[in-house]
Motif scaffolding. Structure first.
Motif, short mmCIF file in Angstrom:
data_model
loop_
_atom_site.label_atom_id
_atom_site.label_comp_id
_atom_site.label_asym_id
_atom_site.label_seq_id
_atom_site.Cartn_x
_atom_site.Cartn_y
_atom_site.Cartn_z
N LEU A 1 0.87 -1.19 0.00
CA LEU A 1 0.00 0.00 0.00
C LEU A 1 0.90 1.24 0.00
CD1 LEU A 1 -2.22 -1.19 2.99
CD2 LEU A 1 -2.93 -1.25 0.61
N PRO A 2 1.40 1.64 -1.15
CA PRO A 2 2.42 2.71 -1.20
C PRO A 2 1.99 4.02 -0.52
CG PRO A 2 2.14 1.68 -3.35
CD PRO A 2 1.08 1.10 -2.46
N ASP A 3 0.67 4.33 -0.52
CA ASP A 3 0.26 5.62 0.03
C ASP A 3 -0.16 5.58 1.49
OD1 ASP A 3 0.65 6.75 -2.44
OD2 ASP A 3 -1.39 6.21 -3.12
N SER A 4 0.02 4.44 2.13
CA SER A 4 -0.48 4.34 3.51
C SER A 4 0.36 5.19 4.46
CB SER A 4 -0.45 2.88 3.96
OG SER A 4 0.82 2.36 3.74
N PHE A 5 -0.25 5.56 5.59
CA PHE A 5 0.48 6.34 6.62
C PHE A 5 0.87 5.37 7.73
CE2 PHE A 5 1.45 9.11 10.06
CZ PHE A 5 2.04 10.21 9.42
N ILE A 6 2.19 5.16 7.88
CA ILE A 6 2.68 4.14 8.81
C ILE A 6 3.47 4.79 9.95
CG2 ILE A 6 4.02 2.00 9.05
CD1 ILE A 6 3.82 1.72 5.95
N VAL A 7 3.10 4.44 11.16
CA VAL A 7 3.87 4.89 12.34
C VAL A 7 4.51 3.65 12.95
CG1 VAL A 7 3.76 6.03 14.59
CG2 VAL A 7 2.14 6.67 12.79
N ASN B 1 1.43 11.51 31.18
CA ASN B 1 0.74 10.23 31.39
C ASN B 1 0.33 9.60 30.05
OD1 ASN B 1 -1.35 11.80 30.60
ND2 ASN B 1 -2.38 11.84 32.57
N THR B 2 -0.46 8.53 30.11
CA THR B 2 -0.87 7.86 28.87
C THR B 2 -1.58 8.82 27.92
OG1 THR B 2 -1.34 5.92 30.20
CG2 THR B 2 -2.22 5.91 28.00
N SER B 3 -2.48 9.65 28.45
CA SER B 3 -3.24 10.57 27.58
C SER B 3 -2.29 11.50 26.86
CB SER B 3 -4.21 11.42 28.39
OG SER B 3 -4.89 10.63 29.29
N TRP B 4 -1.29 11.98 27.61
CA TRP B 4 -0.29 12.88 27.01
C TRP B 4 0.43 12.16 25.87
CZ3 TRP B 4 5.01 12.13 26.69
CH2 TRP B 4 5.78 13.24 26.32
N TRP B 5 0.81 10.91 26.10
CA TRP B 5 1.54 10.14 25.08
C TRP B 5 0.70 9.99 23.81
CZ3 TRP B 5 1.10 4.65 23.56
CH2 TRP B 5 2.19 4.18 22.82
N LEU B 6 -0.56 9.58 23.99
CA LEU B 6 -1.42 9.37 22.83
C LEU B 6 -1.68 10.69 22.10
CD1 LEU B 6 -3.98 6.85 24.40
CD2 LEU B 6 -2.30 6.33 22.63
N SER B 7 -1.92 11.77 22.87
CA SER B 7 -2.19 13.06 22.22
C SER B 7 -0.98 13.55 21.45
CB SER B 7 -2.57 14.14 23.24
OG SER B 7 -3.57 13.65 24.06
N ARG B 8 0.21 13.37 22.04
CA ARG B 8 1.44 13.81 21.35
C ARG B 8 1.61 13.06 20.03
NH1 ARG B 8 6.57 15.59 22.63
NH2 ARG B 8 6.61 15.44 20.38
N ILE B 9 1.37 11.76 20.07
CA ILE B 9 1.52 10.95 18.85
C ILE B 9 0.51 11.41 17.81
CG2 ILE B 9 1.34 8.59 17.89
CD1 ILE B 9 3.37 7.96 19.88
N GLU B 10 -0.73 11.62 18.24
CA GLU B 10 -1.76 12.04 17.27
C GLU B 10 -1.44 13.41 16.69
OE1 GLU B 10 -5.89 11.52 18.39
OE2 GLU B 10 -5.64 9.61 17.33
N LYS B 11 -0.93 14.28 17.53
CA LYS B 11 -0.59 15.63 17.05
C LYS B 11 0.48 15.54 15.96
CE LYS B 11 0.68 19.72 19.36
NZ LYS B 11 1.16 20.14 20.66
N GLU B 12 1.47 14.70 16.21
CA GLU B 12 2.56 14.56 15.24
C GLU B 12 2.05 13.90 13.96
OE1 GLU B 12 5.42 15.92 15.49
OE2 GLU B 12 5.36 16.49 17.61
N ILE B 13 1.10 12.98 14.09
CA ILE B 13 0.52 12.37 12.89
C ILE B 13 -0.20 13.45 12.08
CG2 ILE B 13 -1.23 10.74 12.02
CD1 ILE B 13 -0.63 8.95 14.47
N SER B 14 -1.01 14.24 12.77
CA SER B 14 -1.79 15.27 12.08
C SER B 14 -0.89 16.26 11.33
CB SER B 14 -2.65 16.06 13.07
OG SER B 14 -3.46 15.16 13.76
N LYS B 15 0.25 16.60 11.95
CA LYS B 15 1.18 17.54 11.29
C LYS B 15 1.69 16.97 9.98
CE LYS B 15 3.73 19.28 15.14
NZ LYS B 15 5.07 19.17 15.68
N ARG B 16 1.95 15.67 10.01
CA ARG B 16 2.57 15.04 8.84
C ARG B 16 1.56 14.50 7.83
NH1 ARG B 16 5.54 14.84 13.08
NH2 ARG B 16 7.80 14.98 12.87
N TRP B 17 0.33 14.43 8.25
CA TRP B 17 -0.70 13.80 7.40
C TRP B 17 -1.99 14.60 7.53
CZ3 TRP B 17 -4.16 9.10 8.58
CH2 TRP B 17 -4.61 8.51 7.38
#
Ligand code: G6P
Length: 453
Positions: free
Chosen positions: A149-155, A425-441
């Motif tokens: 899937l060449p266009d997929s967004f992979i973390v 905490n966990t929420s911070w970790w998940l939010s940080r990851i999602e924020k970085e995903i949104s910036k790149r995608w």
């Protein structure tokens, strides 16, 4: 945003016990955080169906998401899990040169199983899906998905250490694995050191790291601070806890955890300070792990011999210095230990993070954390007493100092650590990851933003 999460270990497994299927929950920190994400988001969790009756539950709807289990034959399990993941990659990424098995035959089942995961993932992926792959067992999955899937967004999130480039190059398949990982859109580690090592590895093996620099990030996993901080245990439990000072640790039985060095540190301390005899117990909880991998079987015997020697040398009818328990414990018992122990003695020789240290900081009433400076968690927990786990004398002295630390110092160190684990905490970790995903995608940006509480 929808997710496909891929981990080797399942959030839930099914085992056949006395003619009935029983559900076993994975209580590990990574699984708990990802369960929270999946409960809030639509998606699929692709994992290994390692339970004895998981073949009957290859696809299952739970908690609002789907679990899709990859079933492995016993040969696939041995090659993928015992031999390559835990006989080659695990010692490699923890700098245990003499334990790294480099025979080629284990790589083949590892490739086969990674392909099974990639194929399963591609079955569920569509253009709105983030594919989030976890850890060293699945290192080839990003590269395989990229081809399918060449266009997929992979973390890719790497939960164990990343070693120096020169060391990583020991691995015959180094280039293959690195190319796969760098085909992800985003790669996260738990510390800056691992990010630096990864970039340096990329530069050495694949040429300049410039092109991947902005997709490699350090975002340390946090814990559910409220869960560990909640004290609903009765005070009578406090009374039943030993009157002596208690030093506590819990680890998987693993040669990276530095268990023997801790026993040696207790022995060293007792040989120098005879006044401490009968004054404390070291409650050493060890949980069985990877019991089919040869290096793990050998180290159990060695550890138990050392504990026996120390208890034999210093103990008597009234006192056993090291109270060793080799078993799994319930979360309530664990929280009780965290809460009431005077000292947590967490000294891995190297560790990608170590959530135990963070859990103790959140749960402890008035305790002191002695932490290895080579545990990823030490980057956040700067107010712990940081030690070199190879330096037996330093560990013994830190332990001795901790046993007599002033209440003011104890409280101030613990308060600092509690503030960090609460914030990150966990929420911070998940939010940080999602924020970085949104910036790149940007195309995949969330419409609704749950805060994971
Ligand atoms: C470490 C790894 C995980 C792994 C866990 C337990 O924390 O980073 O990927 O799942 O150990 O090991 P096990 O072999 O039982 O899955």
């Amino acid at each position: 945003m929808k997710y496909i999460v891929a981990t080797a270990r399942a959030p839930f497994s099914h085992d056949r016990v006395e003619g009935k299927d029983v559900v076993r929950q994975n209580v590990g920190g990574v699984a708990s955080s990802l369960r929270r994400l999946m409960r809030d988001r639509e998606g699929t969790w692709v994992c290994w169906g390692d339970g004895t009756s998981d073949t009957n539950y290859q696809e299952e709807a739970v908690e609002g998401y789907r679990i899709s289990r990859v079933i492995l034959s016993s040969n696939e399990k041995r090659g993928f899990y015992d031999d390559f993941s835990n006989g080659t990659l695990w010692p490699l990424f923890h700098y245990f040169r003499e334990k790294i098995k480099t025979e080629d035959r284990a790589f083949e089942p590892y490739v086969t199983v990674n392909r099974k995961f990639a194929e399963r993932i591609s079955r569920y992926a569509d253009k709105d899906t983030v594919i989030w792959v976890h850890d060293y067992q699945l290192s080839l999955v990003p590269g395989m998905i990229r081809k399918m899937l060449p266009d997929s967004f992979i973390v890719m999130t790497w939960h164990i250490p990343w070693v120096a480039g020169e060391f990583f190059s020991i691995l015959p398949q180094a280039k293959h694995i690195l190319e796969s990982l760098t085909s992800s859109n985003m790669i996260t580690f738990h510390t800056d050191i691992f990010v630096r090592n990864f970039l340096e590895t990329q530069e050495q093996i694949l040429g300049s790291a410039g092109s991947i620099r902005n997709k490699v990030l350090a975002i340390p996993l946090g814990i559910d601070d409220k869960y560990y901080g909640a004290w609903n245990l009765s005070e009578t439990r406090r009374k039943s806890y030993p009157k002596r000072k208690t030093i506590f640790s819990i680890d998987r039985l693993d040669y990276t955890k530095g268990l023997k060095n801790r026993v040696l540190a207790v022995e060293y301390m007792l040989s120098r300070h005879s006044d401490l005899k009968g004054k404390f117990n070291y409650v050493m909880l060890v949980t069985p792990s990877r019991t089919t991998v040869s290096d793990y079987i050998a180290m159990k015997r060695e550890l138990e011999m050392n504990i026996g020697r120390v208890n034999g040398r210093f103990g008597d009818l009234e006192w056993t210095p090291i109270v060793y328990m080799y078993r799994k414990v319930s979360d309530n018992i664990l929280k009780n230990h965290y809460r009431f122990s005077d000292i947590a003695f967490i000294t891995p020789l190297i560790d990608g993070l170590n959530l135990v240290a963070k859990e103790f900081a959140a749960a402890s009433e008035d305790g002191i954390l002695i932490l290895s400076k080579f545990a990823g968690a030490s980057a956040d927990l700067r107010s712990a007493i940081l030690v070199n786990p190879y330096d037996i004398k330093e560990m013994a002295e830190s332990l001795y100092g901790a046993l007599s630390m002033s209440p003011e110092e104890r409280r101030s160190r613990l308060a600092d650590m509690k503030a960090v684990v609460r914030r990150k905490n966990t929420s911070w970790w998940l939010s940080r990851i999602e924020k970085e995903i949104s910036k790149r995608w940007p195309g995949g940006t969330n419409k609704s933003k749950p805060n994971y509480n």
